[in-house]
Design an enzyme around this catalytic site. Structure first.
Site, PDB file in Angstrom:
ATOM      1  N   TRP A 173     -48.698 -85.996  56.656  1.00 27.46           N
ATOM      2  CA  TRP A 173     -47.652 -86.413  55.729  1.00 27.46           C
ATOM      3  C   TRP A 173     -46.644 -87.308  56.445  1.00 27.46           C
ATOM      4  CZ3 TRP A 173     -42.648 -83.545  54.448  1.00 27.46           C
ATOM      5  CH2 TRP A 173     -42.012 -84.111  53.332  1.00 27.46           C
ATOM      6  N   TYR A 226     -51.027 -88.413  50.242  1.00 19.55           N
ATOM      7  CA  TYR A 226     -50.410 -88.939  51.456  1.00 19.55           C
ATOM      8  C   TYR A 226     -50.838 -90.387  51.683  1.00 19.55           C
ATOM      9  CZ  TYR A 226     -49.335 -84.033  52.606  1.00 19.55           C
ATOM     10  OH  TYR A 226     -48.884 -82.730  52.593  1.00 19.55           O
ATOM     11  N   GLN A 282     -49.385 -72.995  50.703  1.00 18.43           N
ATOM     12  CA  GLN A 282     -48.717 -73.895  51.645  1.00 18.43           C
ATOM     13  C   GLN A 282     -47.267 -74.071  51.180  1.00 18.43           C
ATOM     14  OE1 GLN A 282     -49.328 -78.473  52.779  1.00 18.43           O
ATOM     15  NE2 GLN A 282     -50.933 -77.175  53.610  1.00 18.43           N
ATOM     16  N   SER A 294     -42.851 -78.278  56.892  1.00 15.01           N
ATOM     17  CA  SER A 294     -41.444 -78.580  57.169  1.00 15.01           C
ATOM     18  C   SER A 294     -40.760 -77.485  57.985  1.00 15.01           C
ATOM     19  CB  SER A 294     -40.670 -78.823  55.868  1.00 15.01           C
ATOM     20  OG  SER A 294     -39.462 -79.511  56.112  1.00 15.01           O
ATOM     21  N   LEU A 332     -39.252 -77.809  60.640  1.00 15.86           N
ATOM     22  CA  LEU A 332     -38.020 -78.363  61.210  1.00 15.86           C
ATOM     23  C   LEU A 332     -37.103 -78.932  60.131  1.00 15.86           C
ATOM     24  CD1 LEU A 332     -39.486 -80.140  64.374  1.00 15.86           C
ATOM     25  CD2 LEU A 332     -38.450 -77.868  64.198  1.00 15.86           C
ATOM     26  N   GLY A 370     -45.556 -82.186  62.273  1.00 12.66           N
ATOM     27  CA  GLY A 370     -45.618 -83.610  61.984  1.00 12.66           C
ATOM     28  C   GLY A 370     -45.229 -84.345  63.253  1.00 12.66           C
TER      29      GLY A 370
END
Length: 344
Positions: free
Chosen positions: A33, A67, A193, A223, A225, A301
Site C-alpha cells: 500500500w 493498490y 485485516q 498501520s 505506526l 510499509g
C-alpha cells in the site's frame, strides 16, 4: 541489481499461525500500500525491498487490487518472479472489493461476479496460479452474505486460494459469515485485516475479542505506526514533503485539534519509554502490536530497504515490553484494557 535468493532461510522473525488455520506467517509481513507500483517505486526498487525483507526472515507479503489501481500486484509479481523464489516458501495475500481502476457496475463490491473475476484479474497481474489468502477488503451490505461466502468458498475449491479473510469488517459481519458457513457447509473466513496500533485499539481489542476467543480468528494488522505518527517524526510539527503534508492531509488537520494534540503528547511520552529500553519510537510501537497474541502478523510499509532493517529490529524489544511497561503505556493513553490475559 538485487540478486536472487531462491530458498527461504528463517532468521530472527518469529512465525505465527494465521488464526486457527494451519498457515504459518512471519510475525512481520511487507505490504504494498502507498509504495510498490506507485510513481518512483518500479520493479527494481520493489525487488530490493522484497529481497531485504526476505533476507531478514519475512516470507509474507500483502497487496490488493486497489493498490496503485492494480499496479502494486503487477510490480510485486514481477519482482517475485525475478527473485526466483520457490512458491511453497512465501505467502501472498491480496484483497478484492474496490476494483482496480474503472468503476463500472460490476467491477467493485462483493458480488460473486466481482469476487471471482477480481481475483482472476489479480492472479493475472501477479503472474501466479493462486494466492494463499484472499480477503474481502470491506464488507458489502448490498450483497447477501450467503453469496459472499459461497463465492470465496468456490475460489478455494477451484484452487485459486487456500484461505479467505475479511478486512475492516464488524464483529457482527464476521459472525454472520461464520454462521452462513456452518449452516450451508461452506468455508468460513480465518482472519481479519484491521487497523491496530496503540492509538487505535477499541475495535481490535474489544469488538473482535469474542471472535478471537471463539473462532481463533486471526489478524493481519495494518498501520501499526498510524501513518507515521508513532515514529515521532511529527512530534515537533509536520515536515515538508512528509506523507502527512502530501498524502494524508486530512490526518494532518486532525493533529491540530485538541484530541490530535493530546495524541501527539502521548506519543512524546511513549517515545521516552522507547528511549529507556533502547528502542526507537517505531520499534516500540511495532513490538507493542506483537505483544498481543491475537495478532498473526503486523504489516510493515517501507519505501526503502533500510526502513525494513530498522523496523524488523523491533522483534528484539517484544520481551522488553514487560507488564509494568505495558501498564505505563496504558496509563499514558488513559486506556483500560479488558480484564483478560491476552499479553505474553
Amino acid at each position: 541489481m538485487a540478486s536472487a535468493t531462491t530458498h527461504f532461510q528463517p532468521k530472527n522473525v518469529p512465525f505465527r499461525f494465521l488464526g486457527r488455520s494451519g498457515l504459518k506467517v512471519s510475525a512481520f509481513s511487507l505490504g504494498g500500500w502507498l509504495t510498490y507500483g506507485n510513481e518512483g517505486y518500479d520493479v527494481e526498487h520493489t525487488k530490493n525491498c522484497l529481497k531485504q525483507a526476505w533476507d531478514l526472515g519475512i516470507n509474507t507479503f500483502d497487496t490488493a487490487e486497489i493498490y496503485s489501481n492494480g499496479n502494486s500486484e503487477t510490480v510485486m509479481g514481477k519482482a517475485i518472479k525475478e527473485l526466483g523464489w520457490d512458491r511453497s516458501e512465501y505467502v501472498i495475500t491480496t484483497k478484492v472489493f474496490f476494483g482496480a481502476g474503472t468503476k463500472l457496475p460490476n467491477t467493485t463490491g462483493l458480488s460473486r461476479k466481482h469476487i471471482i473475476e477480481g481475483l482472476n484479474a489479480s492472479l493475472k497481474r501477479l503472474g501466479l496460479p493462486y494466492v494463499d489468502v484472499i480477503m474481502a477488503h470491506r464488507p458489502d451490505p448490498s450483497v447477501p452474505m450467503e453469496e459472499v461466502v459461497r463465492a470465496f468458498t468456490q475460489l478455494i475449491q477451484d484452487g485459486k486460494a487456500f484461505y479467505w479473510g475479511t478486512s475492516e469488517w464488524s464483529a457482527f459481519e464476521i459472525e454472520h459469515a461464520h454462521h452462513i458457513a456452518t449452516k450451508y457447509n461452506l468455508i468460513a473466513p480465518v482472519a481479519d485485516q484491521p487497523q491496530y496500533n496503540y492509538l487505535t485499539r477499541d475495535h481490535f481489542e474489544k469488538d473482535l475479542l469474542p471472535l478471537q476467543q471463539i473462532y481463533g480468528y486471526g489478524a493481519t494488522v495494518w498501520s501499526p505506526l498510524k501513518s507515521g505518527i508513532l515514529t515521532g517524526k511529527y512530534n515537533d510539527g509536520i515536515p515538508e514533503g512528509s506523507r502527512l503534508s502530501t498524502t494524508f492531509t486530512s490526518l494532518a488537520g486532525q493533529l491540530q485539534t485538541p484530541e490530535g494534540k493530546t495524541q501527539l503528547d502521548q506519543v512524546r511520552q511513549i517515545s521516552k519509554i522507547a528511549e529507556q529500553i533502547g528502542a526507537t519510537p517505531s520499534q516500540l510501537a511495532l513490538a507493542w502490536t506483537l505483544k498481543n497474541p491475537y495478532v498473526s502478523t503486523t504489516i510493515l510499509g517501507a519505501s526503502k530497504p533500510e526502513q525494513i532493517v530498522e523496523n524488523v529490529k523491533a522483534v528484539e524489544f517484544i520481551d522488553k515490553l514487560t507488564p509494568e511497561i505495558l501498564k505505563k503505556i496504558d496509563e499514558i493513553l488513559n486506556f483500560t484494557p479488558l480484564e483478560i490475559q491476552y499479553r505474553r
